[in-house]
Motif scaffolding. Sequence first.
Motif, PDB file in Angstrom:
ATOM      1  N   ASN A 137       0.816  -1.162   0.050  1.00 58.21           N
ATOM      2  CA  ASN A 137       0.088  -0.101   0.003  1.00 58.21           C
ATOM      3  C   ASN A 137       0.871   1.053  -0.019  1.00 58.21           C
ATOM      4  N   GLY A 138       2.124   1.133  -0.239  1.00 61.51           N
ATOM      5  CA  GLY A 138       2.962   2.177  -0.562  1.00 61.51           C
ATOM      6  C   GLY A 138       2.606   3.201  -1.365  1.00 61.51           C
ATOM      7  N   SER A 139       2.357   4.743  -1.012  1.00 62.92           N
ATOM      8  CA  SER A 139       2.116   5.621  -1.772  1.00 62.92           C
ATOM      9  C   SER A 139       3.139   6.680  -2.023  1.00 62.92           C
ATOM     10  N   ASN A 140       4.170   6.823  -0.759  1.00 61.51           N
ATOM     11  CA  ASN A 140       5.046   7.917  -0.955  1.00 61.51           C
ATOM     12  C   ASN A 140       6.292   7.543  -1.822  1.00 61.51           C
ATOM     13  N   ALA A 141       6.981   8.461  -2.436  1.00 57.77           N
ATOM     14  CA  ALA A 141       8.031   8.358  -3.327  1.00 57.77           C
ATOM     15  C   ALA A 141       9.155   7.660  -2.591  1.00 57.77           C
ATOM     16  N   LEU A 163      17.184  -0.228   5.697  1.00 57.60           N
ATOM     17  CA  LEU A 163      16.586  -0.097   4.531  1.00 57.60           C
ATOM     18  C   LEU A 163      15.250  -0.622   4.508  1.00 57.60           C
ATOM     19  N   GLY A 164      14.358   0.310   4.184  1.00 59.35           N
ATOM     20  CA  GLY A 164      12.857   0.000   4.276  1.00 59.35           C
ATOM     21  C   GLY A 164      12.009   0.214   3.018  1.00 59.35           C
ATOM     22  N   TRP A 165      10.636  -0.027   2.970  1.00 60.91           N
ATOM     23  CA  TRP A 165       9.804  -0.021   2.010  1.00 60.91           C
ATOM     24  C   TRP A 165       8.870   1.060   2.368  1.00 60.91           C
ATOM     25  N   THR A 166       8.284   1.741   1.288  1.00 62.43           N
ATOM     26  CA  THR A 166       7.177   2.583   1.681  1.00 62.43           C
ATOM     27  C   THR A 166       5.811   1.757   1.821  1.00 62.43           C
ATOM     28  N   THR A 167       5.254   2.101   2.830  1.00 60.96           N
ATOM     29  CA  THR A 167       3.974   1.406   3.279  1.00 60.96           C
ATOM     30  C   THR A 167       2.787   2.343   3.541  1.00 60.96           C
ATOM     31  N   GLY A 168       1.500   1.642   3.536  1.00 61.89           N
ATOM     32  CA  GLY A 168       0.432   2.267   3.847  1.00 61.89           C
ATOM     33  C   GLY A 168      -0.474   1.222   4.436  1.00 61.89           C
ATOM     34  N   TRP A 169      -1.193   1.744   5.154  1.00 65.87           N
ATOM     35  CA  TRP A 169      -2.150   1.002   6.105  1.00 65.87           C
ATOM     36  C   TRP A 169      -3.704   1.473   6.319  1.00 65.87           C
ATOM     37  N   HIS A 170      -4.713   0.774   5.896  1.00 67.92           N
ATOM     38  CA  HIS A 170      -6.239   1.221   5.835  1.00 67.92           C
ATOM     39  C   HIS A 170      -6.971   0.647   6.805  1.00 67.92           C
ATOM     40  N   PRO A 171      -7.889   1.304   7.606  1.00 71.49           N
ATOM     41  CA  PRO A 171      -8.547   0.712   8.797  1.00 71.49           C
ATOM     42  C   PRO A 171      -9.787  -0.165   8.168  1.00 71.49           C
ATOM     43  N   ASP A 172      -9.991   0.101   6.970  1.00 73.58           N
ATOM     44  CA  ASP A 172     -11.448  -0.204   6.751  1.00 73.58           C
ATOM     45  C   ASP A 172     -11.204  -1.461   5.429  1.00 73.58           C
ATOM     46  N   LYS A 173      -9.863  -1.914   5.368  1.00 75.94           N
ATOM     47  CA  LYS A 173      -9.977  -3.161   4.303  1.00 75.94           C
ATOM     48  C   LYS A 173      -8.815  -3.970   4.729  1.00 75.94           C
ATOM     49  N   HIS A 174      -8.638  -5.066   4.130  1.00 77.42           N
ATOM     50  CA  HIS A 174      -7.611  -6.097   4.178  1.00 77.42           C
ATOM     51  C   HIS A 174      -6.481  -5.669   3.836  1.00 77.42           C
ATOM     52  N   ASN A 175      -5.312  -5.523   4.647  1.00 82.65           N
ATOM     53  CA  ASN A 175      -4.127  -5.077   4.226  1.00 82.65           C
ATOM     54  C   ASN A 175      -3.211  -6.027   4.085  1.00 82.65           C
ATOM     55  N   GLY A 177       0.357  -7.876   3.125  1.00 78.76           N
ATOM     56  CA  GLY A 177       1.590  -7.786   3.782  1.00 78.76           C
ATOM     57  C   GLY A 177       2.816  -7.781   3.008  1.00 78.76           C
ATOM     58  N   TYR A 178       4.113  -7.925   3.126  1.00 73.23           N
ATOM     59  CA  TYR A 178       5.162  -8.003   2.643  1.00 73.23           C
ATOM     60  C   TYR A 178       5.157  -9.066   1.779  1.00 73.23           C
ATOM     61  N   ASP A 179       5.230  -9.022   0.160  1.00 78.93           N
ATOM     62  CA  ASP A 179       5.238 -10.182  -0.570  1.00 78.93           C
ATOM     63  C   ASP A 179       6.649 -10.792  -1.005  1.00 78.93           C
ATOM     64  N   TRP A 180       6.663 -11.952  -1.882  1.00 81.21           N
ATOM     65  CA  TRP A 180       8.146 -12.454  -2.004  1.00 81.21           C
ATOM     66  C   TRP A 180       8.715 -11.528  -3.131  1.00 81.21           C
ATOM     67  N   MET A 181       7.875 -10.780  -3.936  1.00 88.36           N
ATOM     68  CA  MET A 181       8.667 -10.065  -4.690  1.00 88.36           C
ATOM     69  C   MET A 181       9.348  -8.699  -3.954  1.00 88.36           C
ATOM     70  N   MET A 182       8.747  -8.265  -3.080  1.00 89.95           N
ATOM     71  CA  MET A 182       9.321  -7.063  -2.203  1.00 89.95           C
ATOM     72  C   MET A 182      10.687  -7.846  -1.348  1.00 89.95           C
ATOM     73  N   VAL A 183      10.406  -9.032  -0.885  1.00 95.65           N
ATOM     74  CA  VAL A 183      11.770  -9.323  -0.138  1.00 95.65           C
ATOM     75  C   VAL A 183      12.837  -9.652  -0.935  1.00 95.65           C
TER      76      VAL A 183
END
Length: 271
Positions: A137-141, A163-175, A177-183
């Motif tokens: 859910n990352g939207s930041n640059a 070293l991290g990933w940009t992320t987002g979290w939304h209370p009203d939907k299923h969020n 996680g970090y998927d295989w492509m990301m790791v």
Amino acid sequence: MADEAQGAWSEEAVDHFLRARRIRARDGAAIRWFHAANGKARAREAARSDVHMIEADVLLRGGKGGNGDPIMAHPPETDSDNTLQEWLEEIVNTDKGIKLDFKSLEAVRPSLELLEHVKQRLRRPVWINADILPGPNGSNAVVDAKVFLDTVTSFFPNVTLSLGWTTGWHPDKHNKGYDWMMVKEMAQICSTLSQPVTFPVRAALLRQSVSELCWLIQQSDRYSLTVWTGKEDVYSVEDLLYIRENFDKSRVYYDILEPKNSEFKKAIGVE
């Protein structure tokens, strides 16, 4: 002297503070954090507190594209009553490790130049952080990974990288996680590095990402996780305990907000 400082920079925080007898066990949960110590009052409070690690955010005065001094602020702020130079002067007189979080590339080089001036007085963990990949859910640059890593390692080849990933979290939907492509993309970027790397991961997204993150930190004994949380995120102490059960205790740090921080520490019997 400079080499001793650099040695401390590449030492795992758990090992540094255990050797200094400031924690009793090789347990990342024993490390206490002060988060967002940006303004002068917050930095002073952090310096006088009993924490082990102080986290703060650096950007250029004027914000993205700004050409002012490096200052201590978190976007969307573009100004601060505290410059990085003043912040370092306050913090070098303590025994605390530091984590500097960069939201843009422009602030990195001038900040590392300031860090260079005080490195002999910083014989303790120093972490340099940026979000270099898009995450759940990352939207930041993102900060350009190659330029960031080349810049940091040209100044300080031994510094601990966060070293991290940009992320987002939304209370009203299923969020998700970090998927295989990301790791796997992160593992690829880090495969050529020789210093310790910690991966900042969002508490509310962890339970659904355990297999992927277990795999990631198994790629090198220099890797660890740092669990963090957004102010509005919903997650439970059980989620944190689940992480603790599935990972080596010495390889997970917890920079989380109250009241969950105290509840978690109580549940695991750590002061």
